[in-house]
Structures are given as C-alpha cells and as structure tokens.
Scaffold this motif. Structure first.
Motif, PDB file in Angstrom:
ATOM      1  N   ASP A 146      23.810   9.921 -41.936  1.00 34.90           N
ATOM      2  CA  ASP A 146      22.896  11.125 -41.449  1.00 34.90           C
ATOM      3  C   ASP A 146      23.143  11.382 -40.026  1.00 34.90           C
ATOM      4  O   ASP A 146      22.565  12.704 -39.665  1.00 34.90           O
ATOM      5  N   ALA A 147      23.199  10.461 -39.142  1.00 34.77           N
ATOM      6  CA  ALA A 147      23.191  10.643 -37.816  1.00 34.77           C
ATOM      7  C   ALA A 147      23.929   9.781 -37.205  1.00 34.77           C
ATOM      8  O   ALA A 147      24.195   8.488 -37.542  1.00 34.77           O
ATOM      9  N   VAL A 148      24.468   9.844 -35.555  1.00 29.16           N
ATOM     10  CA  VAL A 148      24.944   8.855 -34.962  1.00 29.16           C
ATOM     11  C   VAL A 148      24.289   8.478 -33.719  1.00 29.16           C
ATOM     12  O   VAL A 148      23.828   9.219 -32.990  1.00 29.16           O
ATOM     13  N   LEU A 149      24.068   7.292 -33.636  1.00 24.71           N
ATOM     14  CA  LEU A 149      23.361   6.648 -32.603  1.00 24.71           C
ATOM     15  C   LEU A 149      24.563   6.050 -31.437  1.00 24.71           C
ATOM     16  O   LEU A 149      25.166   5.169 -31.996  1.00 24.71           O
ATOM     17  N   VAL A 150      24.632   6.835 -30.428  1.00 23.64           N
ATOM     18  CA  VAL A 150      25.421   6.169 -29.249  1.00 23.64           C
ATOM     19  C   VAL A 150      24.794   5.087 -28.416  1.00 23.64           C
ATOM     20  O   VAL A 150      23.677   5.405 -27.922  1.00 23.64           O
ATOM     21  N   ARG A 151      25.435   3.978 -28.510  1.00 23.45           N
ATOM     22  CA  ARG A 151      24.709   2.734 -27.896  1.00 23.45           C
ATOM     23  C   ARG A 151      25.866   1.883 -27.268  1.00 23.45           C
ATOM     24  O   ARG A 151      26.935   1.676 -27.854  1.00 23.45           O
ATOM     25  N   ASN A 152      25.863   1.311 -26.078  1.00 21.45           N
ATOM     26  CA  ASN A 152      26.681   0.232 -25.651  1.00 21.45           C
ATOM     27  C   ASN A 152      28.186   0.559 -25.734  1.00 21.45           C
ATOM     28  O   ASN A 152      28.991  -0.270 -26.048  1.00 21.45           O
ATOM     29  N   SER A 153      28.486   1.772 -25.353  1.00 21.81           N
ATOM     30  CA  SER A 153      29.877   2.357 -25.113  1.00 21.81           C
ATOM     31  C   SER A 153      30.286   2.182 -23.967  1.00 21.81           C
ATOM     32  O   SER A 153      31.706   2.606 -23.685  1.00 21.81           O
ATOM     33  N   GLY A 154      29.650   1.918 -22.748  1.00 18.71           N
ATOM     34  CA  GLY A 154      30.169   1.701 -21.676  1.00 18.71           C
ATOM     35  C   GLY A 154      30.337   3.315 -20.948  1.00 18.71           C
ATOM     36  O   GLY A 154      30.072   4.100 -21.515  1.00 18.71           O
ATOM     37  N   PRO A 155      30.569   2.943 -19.593  1.00 18.14           N
ATOM     38  CA  PRO A 155      30.483   4.351 -18.790  1.00 18.14           C
ATOM     39  C   PRO A 155      31.927   5.408 -19.480  1.00 18.14           C
ATOM     40  O   PRO A 155      32.839   4.723 -19.613  1.00 18.14           O
ATOM     41  N   ALA A 156      31.405   6.491 -19.703  1.00 17.46           N
ATOM     42  CA  ALA A 156      32.635   7.415 -20.317  1.00 17.46           C
ATOM     43  C   ALA A 156      33.495   7.560 -18.901  1.00 17.46           C
ATOM     44  O   ALA A 156      34.713   8.255 -19.662  1.00 17.46           O
ATOM     45  N   ILE A 157      33.388   7.241 -18.031  1.00 21.06           N
ATOM     46  CA  ILE A 157      34.638   7.380 -17.067  1.00 21.06           C
ATOM     47  C   ILE A 157      35.808   6.591 -17.415  1.00 21.06           C
ATOM     48  O   ILE A 157      37.050   7.273 -17.227  1.00 21.06           O
ATOM     49  N   TYR A 158      35.886   5.723 -18.323  1.00 22.76           N
ATOM     50  CA  TYR A 158      36.773   5.049 -18.530  1.00 22.76           C
ATOM     51  C   TYR A 158      37.461   5.493 -19.957  1.00 22.76           C
ATOM     52  O   TYR A 158      38.767   5.276 -20.302  1.00 22.76           O
ATOM     53  N   TYR A 159      37.048   6.306 -20.576  1.00 18.89           N
ATOM     54  CA  TYR A 159      37.635   7.167 -21.648  1.00 18.89           C
ATOM     55  C   TYR A 159      37.136   8.607 -21.824  1.00 18.89           C
ATOM     56  O   TYR A 159      36.511   8.973 -22.749  1.00 18.89           O
ATOM     57  N   ARG A 160      37.386   9.226 -20.788  1.00 18.95           N
ATOM     58  CA  ARG A 160      36.733  10.696 -20.825  1.00 18.95           C
ATOM     59  C   ARG A 160      37.172  11.590 -21.641  1.00 18.95           C
ATOM     60  O   ARG A 160      36.642  12.384 -22.293  1.00 18.95           O
ATOM     61  N   ARG A 161      38.580  11.492 -22.109  1.00 20.25           N
ATOM     62  CA  ARG A 161      39.250  12.241 -23.090  1.00 20.25           C
ATOM     63  C   ARG A 161      38.580  12.124 -24.267  1.00 20.25           C
ATOM     64  O   ARG A 161      38.513  13.011 -25.158  1.00 20.25           O
ATOM     65  N   GLU A 162      38.717  10.968 -24.650  1.00 21.88           N
ATOM     66  CA  GLU A 162      37.984  10.462 -26.052  1.00 21.88           C
ATOM     67  C   GLU A 162      36.669  10.780 -26.101  1.00 21.88           C
ATOM     68  O   GLU A 162      36.159  11.401 -27.350  1.00 21.88           O
ATOM     69  N   HIS A 163      35.890  10.713 -25.064  1.00 18.45           N
ATOM     70  CA  HIS A 163      34.398  11.181 -25.134  1.00 18.45           C
ATOM     71  C   HIS A 163      34.313  12.635 -25.338  1.00 18.45           C
ATOM     72  O   HIS A 163      33.505  13.128 -26.274  1.00 18.45           O
ATOM     73  N   ASP A 164      35.252  13.433 -24.728  1.00 18.32           N
ATOM     74  CA  ASP A 164      35.224  14.845 -24.684  1.00 18.32           C
ATOM     75  C   ASP A 164      35.573  15.264 -26.205  1.00 18.32           C
ATOM     76  O   ASP A 164      34.998  16.344 -26.741  1.00 18.32           O
ATOM     77  N   GLU A 165      36.567  14.521 -26.688  1.00 16.69           N
ATOM     78  CA  GLU A 165      36.931  14.854 -28.041  1.00 16.69           C
ATOM     79  C   GLU A 165      35.919  14.512 -29.372  1.00 16.69           C
ATOM     80  O   GLU A 165      35.776  15.209 -30.111  1.00 16.69           O
ATOM     81  N   PHE A 166      35.231  13.441 -29.019  1.00 16.89           N
ATOM     82  CA  PHE A 166      33.934  13.223 -29.860  1.00 16.89           C
ATOM     83  C   PHE A 166      32.927  14.367 -29.706  1.00 16.89           C
ATOM     84  O   PHE A 166      32.391  14.651 -30.858  1.00 16.89           O
ATOM     85  N   ARG A 167      32.668  14.744 -28.666  1.00 18.47           N
ATOM     86  CA  ARG A 167      31.524  15.724 -28.369  1.00 18.47           C
ATOM     87  C   ARG A 167      32.070  16.901 -28.924  1.00 18.47           C
ATOM     88  O   ARG A 167      31.116  17.564 -29.733  1.00 18.47           O
ATOM     89  N   ALA A 168      33.054  17.544 -28.864  1.00 13.29           N
ATOM     90  CA  ALA A 168      33.578  18.754 -29.556  1.00 13.29           C
ATOM     91  C   ALA A 168      33.910  18.359 -30.873  1.00 13.29           C
ATOM     92  O   ALA A 168      33.333  19.549 -31.750  1.00 13.29           O
ATOM     93  N   LEU A 169      34.111  17.335 -31.703  1.00 14.06           N
ATOM     94  CA  LEU A 169      34.289  17.077 -32.991  1.00 14.06           C
ATOM     95  C   LEU A 169      32.880  17.152 -33.639  1.00 14.06           C
ATOM     96  O   LEU A 169      32.521  17.649 -34.731  1.00 14.06           O
ATOM     97  N   ALA A 170      31.998  16.442 -32.948  1.00 12.80           N
ATOM     98  CA  ALA A 170      30.362  16.359 -33.430  1.00 12.80           C
ATOM     99  C   ALA A 170      29.920  17.850 -33.470  1.00 12.80           C
ATOM    100  O   ALA A 170      29.143  18.287 -34.324  1.00 12.80           O
ATOM    101  N   LYS A 171      30.223  18.657 -32.484  1.00 15.46           N
ATOM    102  CA  LYS A 171      29.672  19.909 -32.373  1.00 15.46           C
ATOM    103  C   LYS A 171      30.162  20.837 -33.480  1.00 15.46           C
ATOM    104  O   LYS A 171      29.689  21.463 -34.117  1.00 15.46           O
ATOM    105  N   ALA A 172      31.380  20.651 -33.796  1.00 12.29           N
ATOM    106  CA  ALA A 172      32.078  21.605 -34.466  1.00 12.29           C
ATOM    107  C   ALA A 172      31.697  21.168 -36.055  1.00 12.29           C
ATOM    108  O   ALA A 172      31.644  21.949 -36.986  1.00 12.29           O
ATOM    109  N   GLN A 173      31.368  19.910 -36.225  1.00 10.08           N
ATOM    110  CA  GLN A 173      31.169  19.546 -37.656  1.00 10.08           C
ATOM    111  C   GLN A 173      29.470  19.119 -37.830  1.00 10.08           C
ATOM    112  O   GLN A 173      28.923  18.842 -38.868  1.00 10.08           O
TER     113      GLN A 173
END
Length: 227
Positions: free
Chosen positions: A3-30
């Motif tokens: 039903d929903a995604v809770l983002v926790r304990n994923s660490g600073p996004a600076i270490y995986y900026r591309r993957e984080h941006d892809e996650f945001r884009a996919l979550a928004k698209a879907q």
C-alpha cells in the motif's frame, strides 16, 4: 502488493544519487505512496532551501551559493563550504575568506563558521511534535541527551514544519543555539532523519511508533482514496 513505502535507514542519498532519483521518478510515475511524502522542500530536495530561506529572512544560518554573494554573510575568520546534496558532513570543509573567490561550483553553499553553545533537534511526525534531543558539547554532535523545549523553541521549530507543509512523514528540525540565545536552523531533514529512539523514554518511544503507524494509515486512506 503493498500500500505504501516507508523510507528508513537508507543512509545519505549523496552516496547513491542516481538510484535515489530513479526511485523518486518511478514512484511518481506509478503513483506510489511514499512516506515521507516526496513533496518535501527541505533536505529531500537538496540544501538550496537554506539559501532561499535566508534570502526571505527566516532564522537560519546565513547561507549563499555564490562567492559573489559572500558579502551578504556576517564577516567570519573562516567559512563553511558544503555540497548542496551533502549529508552527515560529507564534503564539508572550512576555508579562509580569501579562498572563497577561487571556489566556482554550482553545487556548493557558503556559510560563516558560527560559534554556538549547542545543537538541538526537534522531531515531528507530520506537524505533531514528538520529542527533542540536544548535544550539550558542541564537539560531540551525536552525544545526545533529552531536551525539554520551551514554547519559544517549539514556535521556532514549527515555523519550518509549517513552511515545509508535509502532512505525512517524519521531519527533524536541527538548530544551533547562539551565544546570544537565539536558535538558527542548521537543516530540516525530511528525507531520512536518524531518530535516536534508543535515547528517549520508553513511553515517548511508544507514542512515536503509534503516531508513525497512524500517519502511514492516514496516508493510505487519504492519498490512496484520491488516486
């Protein structure tokens, strides 16, 4: 299914900026429900908000993002330079004033190096205040103790919670207490704030968990019904 995604304990996004941006884009698209809500305007979107809030007169550490604007900052022996998408002091460095003109990078911020008495963090779920912790020793940022905020402290913190306007999600307002007794915003962590729940009383922790569960349920019921 979920039903929903809770983002926790994923660490600073600076270490995986591309993957984080892809996650945001996919979550928004879907149309995936994410908590904290991705509409956050603070650390979730980088630290440009510190520049903007300073320009708008909010009580934040004075911040600019161009060497040409350093004159708008209080004079300081040293200045803090940090990346706009940094976290946990990654990439932070201290430089002299005469070194600033040589720094040309669209993704960095400039701040005066402020001497402060201590740092304090206010933890919220949505706009509900949960608890506060502080580091009485400025040299030990994460040696935290429980803090009892005053009405003025909470009014300060709520200024930024209201500005960010996240209905569902965890937010941590980090501030420093200056020698004059004022609070200045250091950052508003709305992406993945570390909670230090092991340092609060069991009853406070139980309330936090219950409020977080209620926030997730409310997100599913309200946002899910609108989709």
């Amino acid at each position: 299914m979920f039903d929903a995604v809770l983002v926790r304990n994923s660490g600073p996004a600076i270490y995986y900026r591309r993957e984080h941006d892809e996650f945001r884009a996919l979550a928004k698209a879907q149309n995936v429900l994410v908590l904290s809500e991705m509409s956050g305007k603070a650390d979730m979107a980088g630290k440009q908000y510190l520049v903007d809030l300073f320009a708008d007169g909010y009580p934040v550490i004075p911040t600019v993002d161009r060497p040409a604007d350093v004159g708008r900052l209080p004079t300081s022996v040293e200045y803090v330079v940090k990346p706009k998408f940094g976290a946990d002091s990654v990439g932070l460095r201290f430089v002299r004033g005469d070194e600033l003109a040589d720094l040309h990078d669209d993704d960095i911020l400039f701040q005066p190096r402020i001497v402060f008495d201590y740092e304090v963090s206010f933890y919220f779920i949505g706009d509900t205040f949960e608890y506060a912790l502080y580091a009485p020793d400025p040299s030990r940022r994460w040696a935290l103790e429980c803090y009892e905020p005053t009405h003025a402290d909470l009014a300060f913190a709520r200024t930024f919670i209201s500005w960010n306007d996240i209905e569902h999600g965890i937010q941590r307002v980090d501030a420093c207490r200056t020698g004059a007794g004022d609070l200045l915003l250091v950052e508003l962590e709305d992406l993945n704030p570390y909670l230090s729940l092991d340092l609060v009383a069991p009853a406070t922790r139980d309330v936090f968990v219950a409020d977080l569960a209620a926030s997730i349920t409310s997100l599913i019921e309200t946002r899910g019904a609108q989709s």
